[in-house]
Design a protein around this motif. Sequence first.
Motif, PDB file in Angstrom:
ATOM      1  N   ARG A 102       0.836  -1.206   0.000  1.00 15.61           N
ATOM      2  CA  ARG A 102       0.000   0.000   0.000  1.00 15.61           C
ATOM      3  C   ARG A 102       0.862   1.244   0.000  1.00 15.61           C
ATOM      4  O   ARG A 102       0.657   2.151  -0.800  1.00 15.61           O
ATOM      5  CB  ARG A 102      -0.917  -0.002   1.216  1.00 15.61           C
ATOM      6  N   GLN A 103       1.843   1.262   0.903  1.00 18.15           N
ATOM      7  CA  GLN A 103       2.681   2.462   1.016  1.00 18.15           C
ATOM      8  C   GLN A 103       3.491   2.688  -0.253  1.00 18.15           C
ATOM      9  O   GLN A 103       3.660   3.819  -0.693  1.00 18.15           O
ATOM     10  CB  GLN A 103       3.606   2.334   2.222  1.00 18.15           C
ATOM     11  N   THR A 104       3.976   1.601  -0.839  1.00 19.50           N
ATOM     12  CA  THR A 104       4.781   1.733  -2.047  1.00 19.50           C
ATOM     13  C   THR A 104       3.949   2.273  -3.198  1.00 19.50           C
ATOM     14  O   THR A 104       4.392   3.144  -3.947  1.00 19.50           O
ATOM     15  CB  THR A 104       5.387   0.374  -2.434  1.00 19.50           C
ATOM     16  N   MET A 105       2.719   1.759  -3.336  1.00 20.83           N
ATOM     17  CA  MET A 105       1.880   2.204  -4.447  1.00 20.83           C
ATOM     18  C   MET A 105       1.367   3.618  -4.219  1.00 20.83           C
ATOM     19  O   MET A 105       1.234   4.388  -5.158  1.00 20.83           O
ATOM     20  CB  MET A 105       0.691   1.254  -4.654  1.00 20.83           C
ATOM     21  N   GLU A 106       1.080   3.937  -2.951  1.00 19.23           N
ATOM     22  CA  GLU A 106       0.585   5.273  -2.621  1.00 19.23           C
ATOM     23  C   GLU A 106       1.566   6.351  -3.075  1.00 19.23           C
ATOM     24  O   GLU A 106       1.164   7.444  -3.458  1.00 19.23           O
ATOM     25  CB  GLU A 106       0.368   5.389  -1.104  1.00 19.23           C
ATOM     26  N   ALA A 107       2.858   6.007  -3.042  1.00 17.08           N
ATOM     27  CA  ALA A 107       3.883   6.975  -3.407  1.00 17.08           C
ATOM     28  C   ALA A 107       3.765   7.407  -4.856  1.00 17.08           C
ATOM     29  O   ALA A 107       4.194   8.503  -5.222  1.00 17.08           O
ATOM     30  CB  ALA A 107       5.264   6.380  -3.150  1.00 17.08           C
ATOM     31  N   SER A 108       3.195   6.551  -5.694  1.00 17.96           N
ATOM     32  CA  SER A 108       3.155   6.928  -7.106  1.00 17.96           C
ATOM     33  C   SER A 108       1.759   7.338  -7.579  1.00 17.96           C
ATOM     34  O   SER A 108       1.613   8.011  -8.589  1.00 17.96           O
ATOM     35  CB  SER A 108       3.701   5.791  -7.962  1.00 17.96           C
ATOM     36  N   ILE A 109       0.711   6.923  -6.859  1.00 15.94           N
ATOM     37  CA  ILE A 109      -0.650   7.289  -7.287  1.00 15.94           C
ATOM     38  C   ILE A 109      -0.908   8.770  -6.995  1.00 15.94           C
ATOM     39  O   ILE A 109      -0.557   9.260  -5.927  1.00 15.94           O
ATOM     40  CB  ILE A 109      -1.700   6.420  -6.557  1.00 15.94           C
ATOM     41  N   LEU A 110      -1.501   9.466  -7.950  1.00 15.95           N
ATOM     42  CA  LEU A 110      -1.805  10.893  -7.748  1.00 15.95           C
ATOM     43  C   LEU A 110      -3.123  10.990  -6.983  1.00 15.95           C
ATOM     44  O   LEU A 110      -4.185  11.250  -7.548  1.00 15.95           O
ATOM     45  CB  LEU A 110      -1.904  11.590  -9.107  1.00 15.95           C
ATOM     46  N   THR A 111      -3.039  10.765  -5.674  1.00 18.40           N
ATOM     47  CA  THR A 111      -4.253  10.651  -4.861  1.00 18.40           C
ATOM     48  C   THR A 111      -5.034  11.963  -4.784  1.00 18.40           C
ATOM     49  O   THR A 111      -6.239  11.948  -4.607  1.00 18.40           O
ATOM     50  CB  THR A 111      -3.911  10.196  -3.431  1.00 18.40           C
ATOM     51  N   HIS A 112      -4.320  13.094  -4.947  1.00 19.18           N
ATOM     52  CA  HIS A 112      -5.021  14.377  -4.802  1.00 19.18           C
ATOM     53  C   HIS A 112      -5.994  14.656  -5.944  1.00 19.18           C
ATOM     54  O   HIS A 112      -6.858  15.511  -5.855  1.00 19.18           O
ATOM     55  CB  HIS A 112      -3.995  15.522  -4.682  1.00 19.18           C
ATOM     56  N   LEU A 113      -5.885  13.875  -7.039  1.00 14.44           N
ATOM     57  CA  LEU A 113      -6.810  14.061  -8.155  1.00 14.44           C
ATOM     58  C   LEU A 113      -8.157  13.386  -7.911  1.00 14.44           C
ATOM     59  O   LEU A 113      -9.115  13.627  -8.635  1.00 14.44           O
ATOM     60  CB  LEU A 113      -6.204  13.483  -9.447  1.00 14.44           C
ATOM     61  N   MET A 114      -8.181  12.505  -6.929  1.00 13.56           N
ATOM     62  CA  MET A 114      -9.415  11.738  -6.714  1.00 13.56           C
ATOM     63  C   MET A 114      -9.890  11.845  -5.274  1.00 13.56           C
ATOM     64  O   MET A 114      -9.848  10.867  -4.520  1.00 13.56           O
ATOM     65  CB  MET A 114      -9.174  10.262  -7.069  1.00 13.56           C
ATOM     66  N   PRO A 115     -10.340  13.029  -4.856  1.00 15.14           N
ATOM     67  CA  PRO A 115     -10.812  13.160  -3.481  1.00 15.14           C
ATOM     68  C   PRO A 115     -12.115  12.388  -3.278  1.00 15.14           C
ATOM     69  O   PRO A 115     -12.805  12.089  -4.248  1.00 15.14           O
ATOM     70  CB  PRO A 115     -11.018  14.663  -3.323  1.00 15.14           C
ATOM     71  N   HIS A 116     -12.431  12.077  -2.040  1.00 21.31           N
ATOM     72  CA  HIS A 116     -13.664  11.366  -1.659  1.00 21.31           C
ATOM     73  C   HIS A 116     -13.814  10.036  -2.381  1.00 21.31           C
ATOM     74  O   HIS A 116     -14.921   9.644  -2.733  1.00 21.31           O
ATOM     75  CB  HIS A 116     -14.899  12.219  -1.964  1.00 21.31           C
TER      76      HIS A 116
END
Lengths: 242, 286
Positions: A102-116
């Motif tokens: 999870r932590q490794t993938m989180e580093a590359s996913i642009l999470t701020h583009l997909m809120p909620h």
Amino acid sequence: MEHVNPLTGFRVDGRRPNEMRQLRGEVGVVSRADGSALFEMGNTRVIAAVYGPREIQNRSQQVNLKEALVRCEYRMAEFSTGDRRRKPKGDRRSTEISLVIRQTMEASILTHLMPHSQIDIFVQVLQADGGTRSACINAATLALADAGIPMKDIVTSCSAGYLCSTPLLDLNYIEDSAGGPDVTVGILAKMDKVTLLQMDAKLPMDTFETVMELATEGCKAIATYIREVLLENTKQLECQRG
Amino acid sequence: MVGLSEGEKHFIRGGIAQDLRADGRTRLQFRAVTVETGIIPQANGSARVRMGATEVIASVKAELGKPTILHPGKGKVSIYVDCSPTAAPMFEGRGSEELSAELSVALQRCLLGGKSGAGAAIDLSSLIVIEGKACWDLYIDGLVVSSDGNLLDALAAAIKVALSDTGIPKVNVSLNAETDGEPEFDISDEDFLQFDTSSVPVIVTLTKVGKHYIVDATSEEESQMSSAVSVSVNRLGQICGMTKRGGAGLDPSVIFDMISVAKHVSQRFISLLDSEIAAAEAADAE
């Protein structure tokens, strides 16, 4: 036991010290998932499936309103190991690997583009022959790309070890259980940044550098391969569209 | 679960009533089945079965064990099914336990017979090595990789194919004085015994939607079911087990009707599987 033949320099499975096992990646193996992939490193074989981005199912898990929630579960099939022993679900090893992925993938996913929203990554080990952690991360990258989830870069992972005073790339189960150090590295391939680094056992500083460099080279080779798989897949999709 | 609008629900139910389902099949038609054998190298036998978007893997592992005191002349078989979260997010964590248990029990009921092993599809006495001392324990593991309805039929088919792929190593037993009469086992790496799988049944699930029943339901169709009857039938057309699921009650006469339909459909399914097994074995041999 000799893990590297002193005469020929070959390893137990006939590889050279800096040789990787046969890689195979396939995209879209689970038709009902938003994205899925199969990844093989020699006899290690894992399936990853991605569901999302979708509405958050459990509101209490939401920490940051402005970013997507990434979740991961790692599971081993009953028949994946040589000896069949019942492990309870959610044992410590699985929980730890889930967290690492999870932590490794989180580093590359642009999470701020997909809120909620939330993204679920499920990895299922079908065959375990050392390096499941790395194989899972590589499979997850392919599955995320298949699901069309925006990422900064391709994350790939590879392990390297040090046995019989030789740095060895991509350890299999026999080499992994030999008791030597095992360095697992995960990198963002293009940006050349390390997102995952794990090592057990001790290793002198200067040897560590060469071993880590070897693992990083392995990651880059995998990244090249993953790009090829994705490119091939995109070409096929284009063909189907006509 | 499956989110369907009123219109979609109506479409599925209407299609079934008119004998033309959403994917173009008739009520008693299966989806295309593909079979692969020998996919798990470390197992004694394994198979992958795909029916549409449903994909399951079955593996058979044999280990030397001790027979129980009550049945010294019989080996042991256990069946365990797991639903991977890759198939559906709801199987995450402990979410799959209920369904896994339901499937495991249904398969045990259909394949293993009573507690004594009487009526089992697998001849348990063929698993014995030395009476009362050693026998083969068969561990049958099913894994649901992708789920689009009709999991039970797919799992039973996968187990049947995996069993036909299974080779049990030949064992040479030597009794010598040094080990106090305890037998010594020499497990052969080359010689394998094949199972007689001709009596292993298949399971046909008839899902009742509205007034009619269908075979090989997809998960959309399953969401519209009132009840379902799973009948396991062997090659001779004998009924080996039965399970009814779903809340709605069924008229006994409807059940008899369903059984006779299941019997008829199963013979078609068995011959379909047989040809697929032969094709998979031919592909393996190449």
